[in-house]
Design a protein around this motif. Structure first.
Motif, PDB file in Angstrom:
ATOM      1  N   LYS A   1       0.885  -0.982   0.249  1.00  0.00           N
ATOM      2  CA  LYS A   1       0.195  -0.357  -0.411  1.00  0.00           C
ATOM      3  C   LYS A   1       0.757   1.501   0.290  1.00  0.00           C
ATOM      4  O   LYS A   1       0.259   2.787  -0.635  1.00  0.00           O
ATOM      5  N   ALA A   2       1.881   0.875   0.366  1.00  0.00           N
ATOM      6  CA  ALA A   2       3.199   2.141   0.650  1.00  0.00           C
ATOM      7  C   ALA A   2       3.581   2.705  -0.965  1.00  0.00           C
ATOM      8  O   ALA A   2       4.601   3.352  -1.000  1.00  0.00           O
ATOM      9  N   ASN A   3       3.903   2.096  -1.024  1.00  0.00           N
ATOM     10  CA  ASN A   3       4.145   1.687  -2.914  1.00  0.00           C
ATOM     11  C   ASN A   3       2.979   2.477  -3.876  1.00  0.00           C
ATOM     12  O   ASN A   3       2.496   1.606  -4.102  1.00  0.00           O
ATOM     13  N   SER A   4       3.953   3.664  -4.102  1.00  0.00           N
ATOM     14  CA  SER A   4       2.734   3.958  -5.129  1.00  0.00           C
ATOM     15  C   SER A   4       2.438   4.094  -6.629  1.00  0.00           C
ATOM     16  O   SER A   4       1.360   3.303  -7.297  1.00  0.00           O
ATOM     17  N   PRO A   5       3.445   3.439  -7.685  1.00  0.00           N
ATOM     18  CA  PRO A   5       3.033   2.532  -8.567  1.00  0.00           C
ATOM     19  C   PRO A   5       1.694   1.259  -8.164  1.00  0.00           C
ATOM     20  O   PRO A   5       0.722   1.135  -8.858  1.00  0.00           O
ATOM     21  N   ILE A   6       2.286   0.718  -7.087  1.00  0.00           N
ATOM     22  CA  ILE A   6       1.408  -0.779  -7.067  1.00  0.00           C
ATOM     23  C   ILE A   6      -0.228  -0.116  -6.854  1.00  0.00           C
ATOM     24  O   ILE A   6      -1.235  -0.088  -7.386  1.00  0.00           O
ATOM     25  N   ASN A   7       0.002   1.005  -5.684  1.00  0.00           N
ATOM     26  CA  ASN A   7      -1.413   1.589  -4.923  1.00  0.00           C
ATOM     27  C   ASN A   7      -2.370   2.664  -6.009  1.00  0.00           C
ATOM     28  O   ASN A   7      -3.393   2.509  -5.976  1.00  0.00           O
ATOM     29  N   THR A   8      -1.528   2.908  -7.107  1.00  0.00           N
ATOM     30  CA  THR A   8      -2.556   3.880  -7.965  1.00  0.00           C
ATOM     31  C   THR A   8      -3.166   3.290  -9.098  1.00  0.00           C
ATOM     32  O   THR A   8      -4.309   3.626  -9.141  1.00  0.00           O
ATOM     33  N   VAL A   9      -2.544   1.775  -9.211  1.00  0.00           N
ATOM     34  CA  VAL A   9      -3.120   0.768  -9.765  1.00  0.00           C
ATOM     35  C   VAL A   9      -4.539  -0.676  -9.585  1.00  0.00           C
ATOM     36  O   VAL A   9      -5.610  -0.546  -9.423  1.00  0.00           O
ATOM     37  N   VAL A  10      -3.509  -0.196  -8.414  1.00  0.00           N
ATOM     38  CA  VAL A  10      -4.579  -1.752  -6.847  1.00  0.00           C
ATOM     39  C   VAL A  10      -6.136  -1.133  -6.142  1.00  0.00           C
ATOM     40  O   VAL A  10      -7.155  -1.347  -6.033  1.00  0.00           O
ATOM     41  N   GLY A  11      -5.707   0.431  -6.094  1.00  0.00           N
ATOM     42  CA  GLY A  11      -6.538   1.077  -4.818  1.00  0.00           C
ATOM     43  C   GLY A  11      -6.582   0.960  -3.860  1.00  0.00           C
ATOM     44  O   GLY A  11      -7.558   0.881  -3.445  1.00  0.00           O
ATOM     45  N   GLY A  12      -5.768  -0.259  -2.822  1.00  0.00           N
ATOM     46  CA  GLY A  12      -5.491  -0.495  -1.609  1.00  0.00           C
ATOM     47  C   GLY A  12      -6.853  -1.743  -1.487  1.00  0.00           C
ATOM     48  O   GLY A  12      -6.437  -2.211  -0.528  1.00  0.00           O
ATOM     49  N   ARG A  13      -7.346  -2.458  -3.255  1.00  0.00           N
ATOM     50  CA  ARG A  13      -7.666  -3.872  -2.819  1.00  0.00           C
ATOM     51  C   ARG A  13      -6.959  -4.567  -2.324  1.00  0.00           C
ATOM     52  O   ARG A  13      -6.408  -5.114  -3.545  1.00  0.00           O
ATOM     53  N   ILE A  14      -6.809  -4.929  -1.819  1.00  0.00           N
ATOM     54  CA  ILE A  14      -5.714  -5.699  -0.863  1.00  0.00           C
ATOM     55  C   ILE A  14      -6.468  -7.155  -0.073  1.00  0.00           C
ATOM     56  O   ILE A  14      -6.525  -6.326   1.154  1.00  0.00           O
ATOM     57  N   TYR A  15      -6.464  -8.116  -0.375  1.00  0.00           N
ATOM     58  CA  TYR A  15      -7.900  -8.825   0.291  1.00  0.00           C
ATOM     59  C   TYR A  15      -6.803 -10.082   0.982  1.00  0.00           C
ATOM     60  O   TYR A  15      -6.140 -10.775  -0.047  1.00  0.00           O
ATOM     61  N   PRO A  16      -6.744 -10.661   2.106  1.00  0.00           N
ATOM     62  CA  PRO A  16      -6.557 -11.584   2.401  1.00  0.00           C
ATOM     63  C   PRO A  16      -7.672 -13.243   2.789  1.00  0.00           C
ATOM     64  O   PRO A  16      -8.432 -13.214   2.329  1.00  0.00           O
ATOM     65  N   ILE A  17      -6.770 -13.966   2.065  1.00  0.00           N
ATOM     66  CA  ILE A  17      -7.488 -15.537   1.125  1.00  0.00           C
ATOM     67  C   ILE A  17      -8.594 -14.647   0.261  1.00  0.00           C
ATOM     68  O   ILE A  17      -8.116 -15.557  -1.116  1.00  0.00           O
TER      69      ILE A  17
END
Length: 139
Positions: free
Chosen positions: A13-29
């Motif tokens: 989430k702290a990585n701008s190139p990743i978070n710009t595209v994913v928008g914080g949508r990181i989910y367990p399992i």
């Protein structure tokens, strides 16, 4: 108590190139039903702790950690495959060979172990890439 999965999510989430595209949508399992793409899901595959005959706390834990990156056929003006490759590359560049303390977790080393594609899922209308990392850390 700090957990490895929280540390990995914080890095992503702290990585701008990743978070710009994913928008914080990181989910367990498993992602929520009707989750917006692109997104990342994650899980621990195995967690090996050093055994200490002396009864001391283990000094190092080795965790096999899996990230699944998901995109739909089209994301904005880019094809899904192009977006998938870009996210995968950015995640790999961030995590592979990472060493440091984040979210209270002392990560000694992260090593990329494997990466493979999921074929187009006609029902869900998504593509995916799985990345597996071997992570050495202190609990």
């Amino acid at each position: 108590m700090a957990f490895l999965d929280e540390a990995i999510v914080a890095l992503l989430k702290a990585n701008s190139p990743i978070n710009t595209v994913v928008g914080g949508r990181i989910y367990p399992i498993k992602a929520p039903d009707n989750a917006v793409m692109p997104m990342i899901t994650y899980q621990r595959v195995s967690n090996l702790r050093e055994s200490m005959i002396t009864g001391e706390q283990p000094k190092l834990t080795e965790t096999l950690f899996q990230l699944d990156i998901w995109v739909s056929q089209y994301t904005g003006q880019n094809s899904g495959i192009s977006t998938l490759r870009t996210i995968s590359k950015n995640v790999r560049e961030l995590l592979d060979a990472y060493r440091g303390t984040t979210s209270g977790v002392d990560i000694q080393a992260i090593m990329s172990e494997n990466e493979f594609d999921y074929p187009w899922d006609e029902v869900a209308k998504i593509y995916g890439v799985t990345q597996r990392y071997r992570i050495f850390h202190r609990e």
